[in-house]
Design a protein around this motif. Sequence first.
Motif, mmCIF file in Angstrom:
data_model
loop_
_atom_site.group_PDB
_atom_site.id
_atom_site.type_symbol
_atom_site.label_atom_id
_atom_site.label_comp_id
_atom_site.label_asym_id
_atom_site.label_seq_id
_atom_site.Cartn_x
_atom_site.Cartn_y
_atom_site.Cartn_z
ATOM 1 N N ASN A 214 101.477 28.732 -7.949
ATOM 2 C CA ASN A 214 102.741 28.672 -7.450
ATOM 3 C C ASN A 214 104.042 27.363 -7.536
ATOM 4 O O ASN A 214 105.064 26.727 -8.070
ATOM 5 N N LEU A 215 103.201 26.541 -6.756
ATOM 6 C CA LEU A 215 103.834 25.111 -6.535
ATOM 7 C C LEU A 215 103.971 24.251 -8.268
ATOM 8 O O LEU A 215 104.854 23.387 -8.334
ATOM 9 N N LYS A 216 103.011 24.385 -9.353
ATOM 10 C CA LYS A 216 103.271 24.293 -10.770
ATOM 11 C C LYS A 216 104.654 24.598 -11.154
ATOM 12 O O LYS A 216 105.030 24.257 -12.254
ATOM 13 N N ALA A 217 104.193 26.055 -10.766
ATOM 14 C CA ALA A 217 105.035 26.948 -11.832
ATOM 15 C C ALA A 217 106.815 26.463 -11.730
ATOM 16 O O ALA A 217 107.659 26.475 -12.179
ATOM 17 N N ILE A 218 107.054 26.019 -9.853
ATOM 18 C CA ILE A 218 107.950 25.841 -9.531
ATOM 19 C C ILE A 218 108.690 24.311 -10.448
ATOM 20 O O ILE A 218 109.872 23.805 -10.690
ATOM 21 N N MET A 219 107.822 23.194 -9.877
ATOM 22 C CA MET A 219 108.519 22.188 -10.569
ATOM 23 C C MET A 219 107.795 22.041 -12.134
ATOM 24 O O MET A 219 108.951 21.484 -12.325
ATOM 25 N N SER A 220 107.577 22.947 -12.881
ATOM 26 C CA SER A 220 107.580 22.587 -14.039
ATOM 27 C C SER A 220 108.611 24.282 -14.811
ATOM 28 O O SER A 220 108.538 23.781 -16.277
ATOM 29 N N THR A 221 108.974 24.979 -14.418
ATOM 30 C CA THR A 221 109.901 26.255 -14.863
ATOM 31 C C THR A 221 111.440 25.345 -14.632
ATOM 32 O O THR A 221 111.716 25.073 -14.172
ATOM 33 N N PRO A 222 111.947 25.249 -15.828
ATOM 34 C CA PRO A 222 113.300 24.152 -16.258
ATOM 35 C C PRO A 222 113.821 25.735 -16.289
ATOM 36 O O PRO A 222 114.112 26.962 -16.039
ATOM 37 N N MET A 223 115.592 25.369 -15.579
ATOM 38 C CA MET A 223 117.209 26.488 -15.842
ATOM 39 C C MET A 223 117.762 25.972 -16.986
ATOM 40 O O MET A 223 118.330 25.244 -16.513
ATOM 41 N N VAL A 224 117.833 27.435 -18.167
ATOM 42 C CA VAL A 224 118.351 27.324 -18.790
ATOM 43 C C VAL A 224 119.818 28.149 -18.872
ATOM 44 O O VAL A 224 119.653 29.593 -18.508
ATOM 45 N N GLY A 225 120.581 27.871 -19.674
ATOM 46 C CA GLY A 225 121.949 28.900 -20.074
ATOM 47 C C GLY A 225 122.854 28.755 -19.205
ATOM 48 O O GLY A 225 123.465 27.911 -18.280
ATOM 49 N N ALA A 226 124.359 29.531 -19.781
ATOM 50 C CA ALA A 226 125.382 29.412 -18.819
ATOM 51 C C ALA A 226 125.527 30.474 -17.866
ATOM 52 O O ALA A 226 127.067 30.642 -17.294
ATOM 53 N N SER A 227 124.355 31.158 -17.467
ATOM 54 C CA SER A 227 125.092 32.526 -17.232
ATOM 55 C C SER A 227 125.569 32.049 -15.440
ATOM 56 O O SER A 227 126.210 32.725 -15.105
ATOM 57 N N GLY A 228 125.082 31.464 -14.918
ATOM 58 C CA GLY A 228 125.849 30.616 -13.621
ATOM 59 C C GLY A 228 127.053 30.482 -13.386
ATOM 60 O O GLY A 228 128.201 30.871 -12.703
ATOM 61 N N ALA A 229 127.855 30.365 -14.756
ATOM 62 C CA ALA A 229 128.856 29.177 -14.693
ATOM 63 C C ALA A 229 129.747 30.795 -15.842
ATOM 64 O O ALA A 229 131.079 30.688 -14.980
ATOM 65 N N ILE A 230 129.181 31.687 -16.111
ATOM 66 C CA ILE A 230 130.036 33.063 -16.416
ATOM 67 C C ILE A 230 130.120 33.711 -15.249
ATOM 68 O O ILE A 230 131.015 34.714 -15.331
ATOM 69 N N PHE A 231 129.143 34.007 -14.446
ATOM 70 C CA PHE A 231 129.178 34.518 -13.909
ATOM 71 C C PHE A 231 130.554 34.077 -12.824
ATOM 72 O O PHE A 231 130.902 34.555 -11.753
#
Length: 251
Positions: free
Chosen positions: A158-175
């Motif tokens: 679970n710790l590795k997943a948090i460290m290695s999974t990126p966030m992508v996309g304009a969705s936050g800005a668009i929201f």
Amino acid sequence: MFNNIPPITRNIIIINVIVYLISNFLFPQLYDIYDMLSAYYPFSPNFRSWQIVTHMFMHAKMGDGIGLTHIIFNMLTLWSFGPILEQRLGGQKYLILYFLSGLGAFFLFNLWNFVEVQQISSSLNSLGFNVDGFLSGAHVGFTGTAESIAQQQGLVENLKAIMSTPMVGASGAIFGVIAAFATLYPDAKIMMMFIPVPIKVKYLLPIVIVVSVFLGISGNAGGIAHLAHVGGAIVGFLLARIWRKHLYRFN
């Protein structure tokens, strides 16, 4: 028709499309572009400071997860709501809204990541696992009973997943853009794909936010950064509330 879109919205769409084409078609073998420009957890070894901004122009890889649908949906949403807000707020405020909403998305998403990392670290420490050594890159073994080792292995994954999974996309800005629109035009009616009748945005947005919070903290995210959407929406709402009182005074 595309030339009729106000310049900032138009240019944001163009930049997103260009980045997507470069990363998926011109250099498809160089997926390091995703590692460089997507936003990792700030305490991950993969994190770079510029990712706080560049992740807003990255989208899911072609053929990976939601794939092409990700950028198409985001750009169509921006095309629908962006021009109205850009004309209402003016270019400067609209640009501030867009990027601050994206930053708000990054902050809230990683604040929750931080909470999860602290919980995981506390559990691992209680099981005798050297979390600090593991995070520093040292080789750390598992100790204890078979049951304890199994628990440690699951928590480390679970710790590795948090460290290695990126966030992508304009969705936050668009929201953020959508939330600002809902704040300035609360009685506007829009159609949603799975809702057969028009619904006022002042009713729809709170429902979407509540669902996003639930999915974000329940672990049922399905690969979608729901809390990033919430973070962007909060910033968009607050900015629109602040500016709403002064729009006619300054514009």
